[in-house]
Design a protein around this motif. Structure first.
Motif, mmCIF file in Angstrom:
data_model
loop_
_atom_site.group_PDB
_atom_site.id
_atom_site.type_symbol
_atom_site.label_atom_id
_atom_site.label_comp_id
_atom_site.label_asym_id
_atom_site.label_seq_id
_atom_site.Cartn_x
_atom_site.Cartn_y
_atom_site.Cartn_z
ATOM 1 N N ASP A 128 28.920 -6.610 39.581
ATOM 2 C CA ASP A 128 28.694 -7.184 40.910
ATOM 3 C C ASP A 128 29.355 -6.330 41.983
ATOM 4 O O ASP A 128 28.790 -6.127 43.061
ATOM 5 N N THR A 129 30.559 -5.833 41.705
ATOM 6 C CA THR A 129 31.265 -4.995 42.669
ATOM 7 C C THR A 129 30.505 -3.697 42.927
ATOM 8 O O THR A 129 30.399 -3.235 44.073
ATOM 9 N N ILE A 130 29.959 -3.106 41.877
ATOM 10 C CA ILE A 130 29.202 -1.855 42.039
ATOM 11 C C ILE A 130 28.007 -2.074 42.945
ATOM 12 O O ILE A 130 27.732 -1.272 43.850
ATOM 13 N N PHE A 131 27.287 -3.173 42.741
ATOM 14 C CA PHE A 131 26.123 -3.439 43.590
ATOM 15 C C PHE A 131 26.558 -3.679 45.033
ATOM 16 O O PHE A 131 25.933 -3.184 45.977
ATOM 17 N N ARG A 133 29.334 -2.626 46.631
ATOM 18 C CA ARG A 133 29.876 -1.450 47.325
ATOM 19 C C ARG A 133 28.909 -0.268 47.344
ATOM 20 O O ARG A 133 28.811 0.434 48.354
ATOM 21 N N GLN A 134 28.200 -0.032 46.253
ATOM 22 C CA GLN A 134 27.343 1.145 46.169
ATOM 23 C C GLN A 134 25.964 0.931 46.795
ATOM 24 O O GLN A 134 25.356 1.888 47.296
ATOM 25 N N TYR A 135 25.458 -0.296 46.754
ATOM 26 C CA TYR A 135 24.118 -0.552 47.277
ATOM 27 C C TYR A 135 24.162 -1.260 48.638
ATOM 28 O O TYR A 135 23.424 -0.881 49.552
ATOM 29 N N VAL A 182 31.235 1.270 53.707
ATOM 30 C CA VAL A 182 31.713 2.331 52.817
ATOM 31 C C VAL A 182 30.500 3.063 52.260
ATOM 32 O O VAL A 182 29.360 2.623 52.403
ATOM 33 N N ASN A 183 30.740 4.210 51.636
ATOM 34 C CA ASN A 183 29.701 4.955 50.922
ATOM 35 C C ASN A 183 28.471 5.261 51.779
ATOM 36 O O ASN A 183 27.333 5.148 51.320
ATOM 37 N N GLY A 184 28.706 5.622 53.028
ATOM 38 C CA GLY A 184 27.604 6.025 53.902
ATOM 39 C C GLY A 184 27.085 4.941 54.816
ATOM 40 O O GLY A 184 26.229 5.211 55.665
ATOM 41 N N GLY A 185 27.574 3.713 54.666
ATOM 42 C CA GLY A 185 27.153 2.632 55.547
ATOM 43 C C GLY A 185 27.748 2.786 56.941
ATOM 44 O O GLY A 185 28.713 3.530 57.144
ATOM 45 N N THR A 186 27.189 2.080 57.907
ATOM 46 C CA THR A 186 27.696 2.099 59.272
ATOM 47 C C THR A 186 27.759 0.674 59.811
ATOM 48 O O THR A 186 27.074 -0.225 59.318
#
Length: 335
Positions: A128-131, A133-135, A182-186
């Motif tokens: 769940d954390t991967i989805f 933060r990463q997605y 994070v990870n490219g988000g704004t």
């Protein structure tokens, strides 16, 4: 569908009783758990108009693939989390997206940040954390931003592309979270009293990638409220800006936010203007002021609209020309 007389060995007496027409998915899908979220989003879709005849509503217990749709608007109920099935289906929806057929995932949920970030929840499921933060490109800062930032008075404002939305409010008793990209988000939306447009202390995060787009807001869609005279303005403006953003990053179109109050029909019961359309033109700043682009604006009851222009260029000044069937043609004073 055929009626078969089994066992008689004679196919000539089989009869066709009905015609099966395959159901073709529309472009936009409203995936929902609570009816209030579905109804609020459907009103916004119909009010905006661009996908009014091009959307499906699907309950969260749907077990098919999300692949047929281009835009997924996902609404989780109060204090809910995504199940492994829904999480993995949404992940597959984005993983199957390509630059030539880009998918967009828009998520609303008021406890997703608490449930899925180990910074707040030690027991968060790693998948769940991967989805999250990463997605969804989000990281949790704290719980319950309306209470922790009382100076904002539950009001928020847009930043960056979403700056056209200002001082709308959220009425969510289930403590929506403060998040950061994070990870490219704004940053997309921030509490009203938080200064600057940096990446800390947000309530919504967006991401425009090469193969897919995501947007996450830490409250339910039906919790959006308006500070204007029309109760629909808040939800409609947020939805409209999301669609503007998606169209802009897909086509490179420029967005003009306008407030126009032409002489027109008036609703005395709502004390607001009846929604109407105007034509907006961009013209060169020098004589003979040639027309550069045009667009149609569907005004909200408070006279607000966003107009898309495909031929406008950044850093260039234009005159704005507005035409309405029952008002004088109007130009901006300066380009």
């Amino acid at each position: 569908r055929s009626v078969i007389l089994s066992g008689d060995g004679n196919i000539s007496n089989n009869a066709m009783s009905n015609t099966i027409t395959p159901r073709i998915a529309k472009q936009l899908c409203v995936l929902w758990q609570q009816q209030e979220d579905r109804d609020s989003l459907v009103r916004a879709i119909n009010s905006d108009g661009r996908y009014a005849n091009n959307f499906d509503t699907v309950r969260m217990n749907y077990t098919g693939s999300y692949k047929p749709w281009k835009f997924m608007f996902v609404n989780f109920k109060n204090e809910s989390n995504y199940s492994p099935w829904v999480r993995d289906s949404l992940k597959a929806f984005l993983d199957q997206s390509t630059a030539g057929n880009k998918k967009s995932l828009i998520v609303f949920g008021n406890t997703l940040a608490v449930n899925n970030d180990p910074d707040i929840n030690f027991y968060a499921n790693p998948a769940d954390t991967i989805f999250y933060r990463q997605y969804l490109k989000s990281r949790s800062v704290s719980d319950n931003w309306p209470a922790n930032i009382p100076a904002s008075e539950n009001k928020f404002r847009g930043t960056g592309f979403f700056s056209g939305v200002s001082q709308d409010s959220v009425s969510d008793p289930f403590t929506p979270e403060l998040i950061m990209p994070v990870n490219g988000g704004t940053a997309a939306f921030k509490p009203k009293s938080v200064s600057g447009n940096g990446s800390d202390s947000c309530i919504a995060v967006c991401f425009a990638g090469s193969s897919y787009n995501t947007f996450f807001m830490s409250n339910k869609f039906s919790s959006l409220r308006s500070t204007n005279s029309s109760p629909l303005d808040g939800p409609v403006l947020v939805y409209t800006k999301i669609i503007d953003w998606l169209q802009s990053i897909s086509t490179g179109a420029k967005i003009l936010d306008l407030t126009i109050l032409p002489e027109g029909l008036y609703d005395p019961n709502a004390n607001a203007m009846v929604r109407d359309t105007v034509k907006v033109y961009l013209r060169n700043a020098t004589s003979p002021f040639a027309r550069v682009d045009s667009g149609k604006a569907y005004l909200s009851p408070s006279g607000q609209a966003s107009v898309l222009f495909s031929n406008a260029s950044n850093g260039v000044n234009y005159y704005i020309q507005v035409k309405h069937r029952n008002a004088m043609e109007t130009w901006s004073k300066l380009p």
